[in-house]
Design an enzyme around this catalytic site. Structure first.
Site, PDB file in Angstrom:
ATOM      1  N   TYR A  46       0.905  -1.253  -0.166  1.00  0.00           N
ATOM      2  CA  TYR A  46      -0.228  -0.001   0.005  1.00  0.00           C
ATOM      3  C   TYR A  46       1.047   1.296   0.150  1.00  0.00           C
ATOM      4  CZ  TYR A  46      -2.912   3.717   2.159  1.00  0.00           C
ATOM      5  OH  TYR A  46      -3.196   4.846   2.521  1.00  0.00           O
ATOM      6  N   ASP A  70      -0.752  -7.430   7.226  1.00  0.00           N
ATOM      7  CA  ASP A  70      -1.823  -6.528   6.810  1.00  0.00           C
ATOM      8  C   ASP A  70      -2.955  -7.216   6.274  1.00  0.00           C
ATOM      9  OD1 ASP A  70      -3.687  -4.550   6.004  1.00  0.00           O
ATOM     10  OD2 ASP A  70      -2.035  -3.183   5.385  1.00  0.00           O
ATOM     11  N   LYS A 114     -11.870   0.123   5.880  1.00  0.00           N
ATOM     12  CA  LYS A 114     -12.024  -0.433   4.877  1.00  0.00           C
ATOM     13  C   LYS A 114     -13.356  -1.650   5.182  1.00  0.00           C
ATOM     14  CE  LYS A 114      -8.619   1.917   3.166  1.00  0.00           C
ATOM     15  NZ  LYS A 114      -7.760   2.285   4.167  1.00  0.00           N
TER      16      LYS A 114
END
Length: 379
Positions: A102, A174, A199
């Site tokens: 990310y 993650d 999210k």
């Protein structure tokens, strides 16, 4: 008796209020608490940075659904990541990170922690030999995203956990893209799970948050100490919204997956699409590992198009139901151009993403409407 995922998501840490019987934990909008004499804390509460009952409910629920011993809720996913790094790493330590991380995580390493003396190497985590070659005596963490953002690469959590532990390092996963409903990293040997609860856990695009869940009590206590000392905690209203989202995570993820599979079928058949990136596809290089460690393959889909960067941008501009926006994991479908949006901070780095890439967060709308929108946008 052990409870299933959905039962834990709805009940763990969420006993009815003992005074009123309210089935939903209250929002404790308070900064401080009356003490019963000096040092006489009620339930351990003294100041809401250190602990707040609404946040406690969320933290207990997150620990339960991830199968961890301690959960911690933060103001954002990056606040959680920063706290973790500064808890377990020291200057001159080394971290192996994904070569498809990310963009915000990469920025945290490259622009913040590198100046502090933390070294890192981006590595294709699907290649165990490459990971082993990147390890040094100073490697403290292997940092895993699986699936990765935005190329949806897959890493073998159990194999990486073994490699990390053989080298006296920790494995951090993650789990934002998969969610705890589809993947349980701690059960596969990971030491810490990281989430952007903004999210899928929150799920409604109405709250920003992050979380850490630890497999070990000692590490969990150390992380909690730093959570309080550094102060990037979730506020009570944010914790309440996130907890509300968690309750429906299971049913939402089933629909995200159903819809994503239909979207993938459409993209595979479209002549303008040159590549579809989705771990549910047999031809995906990580498919077998994903099938082993995930319940299903998730709601994130990336694809590449002919016509290059401009065509990818134009497709993003032409959708009507897919909303052009950053983030992911909400009930509404989103579309974005990673190279110019979420991963702009990785431009010119080893983590730079293809310019013809489009990323979809497939929502839970009526799937035929989503397919019609993509069809008209692709032209």
């Amino acid at each position: 008796m052990s409870n299933g995922f959905e039962t834990l998501a709805i009940h763990a840490g969420q006993e009815p209020d003992p005074v009123t019987g309210a089935v939903v934990p209250p929002i404790y909008a308070t900064s401080t608490y009356k003490q019963d004499g000096v040092g006489g804390l009620r339930g351990g509460y003294e100041y809401s940075r250190s602990a707040n009952p609404t946040r406690t409910a969320l933290e207990e629920a997150l620990a339960a659904v991830e199968g961890g011993v301690r959960g911690m809720a933060f103001a954002s996913g990056l606040a959680a990541e920063d706290t973790l790094l500064r808890t377990v790493c020291r200057p001159n330590d080394h971290v192996v990170i994904p070569n498809d991380a990310y963009g915000g995580t990469y920025r945290l390493f490259s622009k913040v922690h590198e100046r502090w003396g933390l070294h890192y190497d981006p590595v294709p985590l699907g290649d165990l030999d490459a990971v082993a070659a990147a390890m040094t005596q100073k490697t403290r963490l292997i940092w895993v995203e699986t699936p990765t953002n935005p190329l949806l690469g897959i890493a073998d959590i159990a194999a990486l956990a073994q490699l990390a532990h053989e080298n006296d390092a920790l494995l951090v996963v993650d789990n934002t893209f998969a969610s705890p409903y589809l993947q349980q990293p701690l059960a596969l040997g990971a030491d810490v799970v990281v989430h952007s609860t903004t999210k899928y856990v929150g799920g409604h695009s109405d709250v920003v948050g992050g979380a850490l869940i630890a497999a070990d009590k000692g590490l969990g206590d150390e992380l909690a100490y730093h959570q309080n000392a550094m102060g990037g905690v979730a506020g009570p209203f944010d914790a309440w919204l996130t907890l509300r989202g968690l309750k429906t995570l299971g049913v939402r993820m089933d629909r995200h997956c159903d819809n994503a599979e239909r979207v993938v079928d459409l993209l595979l058949a479209h002549p303008r699409v040159t590549q579809v990136l989705y771990p549910g596809l047999d031809e995906h290089p990580g498919h077998e590992v994903a099938a082993k460690q995930m319940k299903r393959f998730g709601g994130m889909v990336s694809f590449r198009v002919d016509g290059g960067e401009q065509e990818a941008v134009d497709i993003c501009d032409r959708t009507k139901l897919f909303t052009l926006g950053e983030s992911l994991g909400g009930v509404e479908s989103l579309i974005e151009h990673p190279g110019r949006m979420t991963h702009a901070s990785a431009a010119g780095s080893p983590l730079e993403v293809p310019s013809d890439l489009v990323r979809l967060s497939v929502g839970i709308e009526t799937v035929d409407d989503l397919l019609a929108d993509l069809t008209q946008a692709l032209g």
